[in-house]
Design an enzyme around this catalytic site. Structure first.
Site, PDB file in Angstrom:
ATOM      1  CG  HIS A  45      27.615  14.231 -32.514  1.00 30.49           C
ATOM      2  ND1 HIS A  45      27.028  14.373 -31.188  1.00 30.49           N
ATOM      3  CD2 HIS A  45      26.991  12.983 -32.846  1.00 30.49           C
ATOM      4  CE1 HIS A  45      26.349  13.331 -30.896  1.00 30.49           C
ATOM      5  NE2 HIS A  45      26.238  12.628 -31.906  1.00 30.49           N
ATOM      6  CD  GLU A  47      29.420  16.965 -29.720  1.00 29.93           C
ATOM      7  OE1 GLU A  47      28.652  15.935 -29.450  1.00 29.93           O
ATOM      8  OE2 GLU A  47      29.058  17.691 -30.676  1.00 29.93           O
ATOM      9  CB  CYS A  50      22.719  14.097 -31.679  1.00 29.38           C
ATOM     10  SG  CYS A  50      22.725  12.562 -32.412  1.00 29.38           S
TER      11      CYS A  50
END
Length: 211
Positions: A192, A194, A83
């Protein structure tokens, strides 16, 4: 086989806990720290980032993050930006008319997306180039989770007769923007991983497997 070691760089900006959990699930042995020795010694370094470009760069410079990244890349040691951690690898960022110098690893400017709805928040597809290592094994149409209003909207790096060209992945929200870059030891994603479920976990495993 011994798990690869990954340092998640703590410079005051980033979703550290979810990134740490995702990296551990992907098979890495993770340390969260701002210690430069640990960051330089790890098999891989992850640079997260959430918030404004200028604030992230201020925190990054406070721990001499650009020096850490530069030394790793000079030795061919992998770095992954996420990001705003991707955005600060570019030459500059412009937010609210204020220009901030980035790390300068890549030419170009990060500025506001031109889209009817901002922020760009939610799941979106990407267009990965042939030969991508990050996206290996992921089907076309796989979605990743984005949260941002700013992006690199062009890719300005000149071609080289000596170095292999970076692999640039694109996405679209109102207009095309850079969604990921694979440039030798330096990789980054605007989305992202994650927060991107199984697809993000697959991408992180691909990165860790290459350490």
């Amino acid at each position: 086989m011994t798990a690869k070691t990954v340092t998640l760089l703590d410079y005051g900006s980033g979703n550290l806990h979810s990134a740490e959990r995702a990296l551990v699930r992907a098979g890495a042995r993770v340390t969260v720290t701002a210690d430069p020795d640990a960051a330089l010694a790890a098999d891989g370094l992850v640079v997260p980032g959430v918030g404004a470009f200028a604030a992230c760069m201020a925190g990054f410079r406070a721990i001499r993050g650009e020096r850490i990244v530069g030394k790793r890349l000079a030795g061919g040691r992998p770095v992954l930006g996420i990001c705003v951690g991707m955005q600060i690898m570019f030459e500059r960022g412009v937010e609210f008319g204020i220009e901030t110098e980035g790390c300068g690893e890549w030419a170009g400017t990060v500025d506001g997306l031109q889209a009817p709805v901002l922020p760009h928040m939610g799941w979106n597809t990407v267009r990965a180039p042939e030969g991508s290592r990050l996206f290996r094994g992921l089907d076309e149409g796989t979605r990743f989770y984005f949260v941002h209003s700013y992006a690199a909207r062009t890719w300005d790096m000149p071609e080289s007769d000596v170095l292999s060209p970076p692999l640039v992945t694109w996405a679209e929200h109102g207009e095309p923007f850079v969604a990921a870059v694979e440039n030798g030891p330096l990789c980054a994603t605007q989305f992202h991983p994650e927060k991107s479920g199984d697809a993000g976990a697959h991408l992180l495993r691909n990165w860790i497997d290459g350490l």
